[in-house]
Design an enzyme around this catalytic site. Sequence first.
Site, PDB file in Angstrom:
ATOM      1  N   HIS A  25       0.863  -1.187   0.000  1.00 45.96           N
ATOM      2  CA  HIS A  25       0.000   0.000   0.000  1.00 45.96           C
ATOM      3  C   HIS A  25       0.898   1.235   0.000  1.00 45.96           C
ATOM      4  O   HIS A  25       1.679   1.461   0.924  1.00 45.96           O
ATOM      5  CB  HIS A  25      -0.927   0.005   1.221  1.00 45.96           C
ATOM      6  CG  HIS A  25      -2.066  -0.950   1.077  1.00 45.96           C
ATOM      7  ND1 HIS A  25      -2.611  -1.640   2.121  1.00 45.96           N
ATOM      8  CD2 HIS A  25      -2.761  -1.324  -0.038  1.00 45.96           C
ATOM      9  CE1 HIS A  25      -3.607  -2.403   1.662  1.00 45.96           C
ATOM     10  NE2 HIS A  25      -3.710  -2.228   0.366  1.00 45.96           N
TER      11      HIS A  25
ATOM     12  N   HIS B 233       2.302  -3.303   7.035  1.00 49.52           N
ATOM     13  CA  HIS B 233       1.364  -2.235   6.667  1.00 49.52           C
ATOM     14  C   HIS B 233       1.313  -1.207   7.798  1.00 49.52           C
ATOM     15  O   HIS B 233       1.935  -1.381   8.840  1.00 49.52           O
ATOM     16  CB  HIS B 233      -0.054  -2.810   6.524  1.00 49.52           C
ATOM     17  CG  HIS B 233      -0.235  -3.711   5.347  1.00 49.52           C
ATOM     18  ND1 HIS B 233      -1.027  -3.385   4.289  1.00 49.52           N
ATOM     19  CD2 HIS B 233       0.271  -4.944   5.066  1.00 49.52           C
ATOM     20  CE1 HIS B 233      -1.015  -4.366   3.404  1.00 49.52           C
ATOM     21  NE2 HIS B 233      -0.229  -5.328   3.848  1.00 49.52           N
TER      22      HIS B 233
ATOM     23  N   GLU C 226       1.667   3.919   2.959  1.00 50.10           N
ATOM     24  CA  GLU C 226       2.064   3.446   4.285  1.00 50.10           C
ATOM     25  C   GLU C 226       3.587   3.451   4.391  1.00 50.10           C
ATOM     26  O   GLU C 226       4.252   2.419   4.413  1.00 50.10           O
ATOM     27  CB  GLU C 226       1.443   2.050   4.509  1.00 50.10           C
ATOM     28  CG  GLU C 226      -0.080   2.116   4.470  1.00 50.10           C
ATOM     29  CD  GLU C 226      -0.790   0.762   4.310  1.00 50.10           C
ATOM     30  OE1 GLU C 226      -0.118  -0.274   4.365  1.00 50.10           O
ATOM     31  OE2 GLU C 226      -2.027   0.774   4.138  1.00 50.10           O
TER      32      GLU C 226
ATOM     33  N   GLU D 241       0.222  -4.379  11.216  1.00 46.41           N
ATOM     34  CA  GLU D 241      -0.218  -2.995  11.042  1.00 46.41           C
ATOM     35  C   GLU D 241       0.610  -2.186  12.029  1.00 46.41           C
ATOM     36  O   GLU D 241       0.430  -2.300  13.236  1.00 46.41           O
ATOM     37  CB  GLU D 241      -1.717  -2.848  11.359  1.00 46.41           C
ATOM     38  CG  GLU D 241      -2.644  -3.548  10.383  1.00 46.41           C
ATOM     39  CD  GLU D 241      -2.850  -2.776   9.079  1.00 46.41           C
ATOM     40  OE1 GLU D 241      -2.248  -1.698   8.916  1.00 46.41           O
ATOM     41  OE2 GLU D 241      -3.600  -3.277   8.231  1.00 46.41           O
TER      42      GLU D 241
ATOM     43  N   ARG E 166      -3.041   4.891  -2.395  1.00 45.65           N
ATOM     44  CA  ARG E 166      -2.923   3.583  -1.729  1.00 45.65           C
ATOM     45  C   ARG E 166      -2.654   2.444  -2.728  1.00 45.65           C
ATOM     46  O   ARG E 166      -1.874   1.533  -2.465  1.00 45.65           O
ATOM     47  CB  ARG E 166      -4.242   3.305  -0.998  1.00 45.65           C
ATOM     48  CG  ARG E 166      -4.506   1.850  -0.604  1.00 45.65           C
ATOM     49  CD  ARG E 166      -5.924   1.752  -0.033  1.00 45.65           C
ATOM     50  NE  ARG E 166      -6.407   0.406   0.112  1.00 45.65           N
ATOM     51  CZ  ARG E 166      -6.430  -0.270   1.275  1.00 45.65           C
ATOM     52  NH1 ARG E 166      -5.955   0.285   2.358  1.00 45.65           N
ATOM     53  NH2 ARG E 166      -6.926  -1.478   1.343  1.00 45.65           N
TER      54      ARG E 166
HETATM   55 ZN   LIG Z   1      -2.006  -1.503   4.078  1.00 43.65          ZN
END
Ligand SMILES: [Zn+2]
Length: 470
Positions: free
Chosen positions: A192, A327, A195, A406, A248
């Site tokens: 992504h 991420h 990020e 994350e 993104r």
């Molecule tokens: Zn992501």
Amino acid sequence: MIALEKSHTKKMNLKITVLVFIFAITLTEAYKSYENYKVYKIVPKTTEHVQVLTDLPKEEYYFWSDIVKIDSDVRILVSPNKNTEFVKYMASVKIEPVLAISNVQELIRAQMQPSHTTKSSKLGSFSWDQYHNLDEIHTWLNELEKMYPDIVTAITIGRSNEGRNITGVIIDFKAGARGNNSLTGMIEGGIHAREWISPATVTWIIKEFLTSKDPDVRFMAETFVWHIFPVINPDGYSYTFTDNRMWRKNRNLLYNPNCTGNWDLGNGIDLNRNFDFLWNTIGASSNPCDETYAGPSPASEPETKAIVDYVLKLKEAGNLMYYLAFHSYSQMILIPYSHLSGTNVLDLPNYGDLYEISIRGAEKLKQKYGTEYEVGTSADILYPVTGASFDWVKGIGNATIVYLFELRDKGEYGFLLPSSQIIPNNEEIMECLVEMDKGARKLGYYSGTSNLYASLLSLVFSVGFLTICQ
Ligand SMILES: [Zn+2]
């Protein structure tokens, strides 16, 4: 003659000034400004709140969160010309948004600057007091090959839609000295685009594997052949530096060139919904203008195919033990499969082990700076999703220990995490990984002797010390 030359020089100077001016305008026009854009935090408390937020026109209000549900932290980006209307409307429906970021562009500017507060940490041309663009990352990966010729091999596994390389490194401390069945690990970053902390973390892991003197890091680095790819969406990542910080997806604009809306954030395919594992079943969209557009078919994108082909090769070679995807944001360690919740999580045979390993890692992570990570499947702690790379790698690639991280933070800065947080984020993640690796060994996933080795070493030192004392 002299007068003529002077007038010529003047004209040249004027030309150069005009050219520089035009260039500056072009640059400014290309890069979407978020000057005075605001981010509001809302935690919906009732189904009515959820409905109000869900009904907000997405072309006018840009959600940082993919999904809106009760008690979840929702961040909404609001343009200056919609601000008054937004605040009035929220008051009329009895929702109290909290202003989280008063000027998004200010944070974007800050993110482009190196931090002056963190200690510096360098390897070759690279440092982690700042975010690096794609060219800098690729240059560094190639530089590593020259710095560690017997250990590092730079590898390009495919090209993006726009023809950029998908490049990473293979790190093998025992190159040529392993049997056929060597333990393998793979790490993916930057799927992504916006990020940024993800490539910053993955490059740090490379640095630690190459340079750390910590015996547990050394053990992890040297036991496995590591295949590490800091930016697997190179077009998107580049675009966040040159055009739009909030991008993104990838940059395949084929499927609907007309969905730019107010944000210029439409088009493109969400690579982390494009994998052929229950593709486009839940938590993904068929609308090319959506942020979670799964693409026209499974693995339609060259970036996805590059990962798929590479993982299948590793699978064939056997012993693909680790696959880690990075991420941001929300501070979570996600366990496959992302569509499973409640007792259904046990459909994954080693879910219990993966849970135990990650809880252990999260506890260790917290000890470093007090940062708290949640652990579970995406459906349990975030939202159900299908077509994500790590689920595909678990389900089809048959990797044994698979997680999606994350990273920091929980929304205070979101994607615009200040450069001063890169190193603390990376340090706590490294502690976490090492602890998880110990957990995996304890559960018998592979045998290791790092602790025994360390104990033996300390015994030798103690005996030596006692001998000197006597
Ligand atoms: Zn992501």
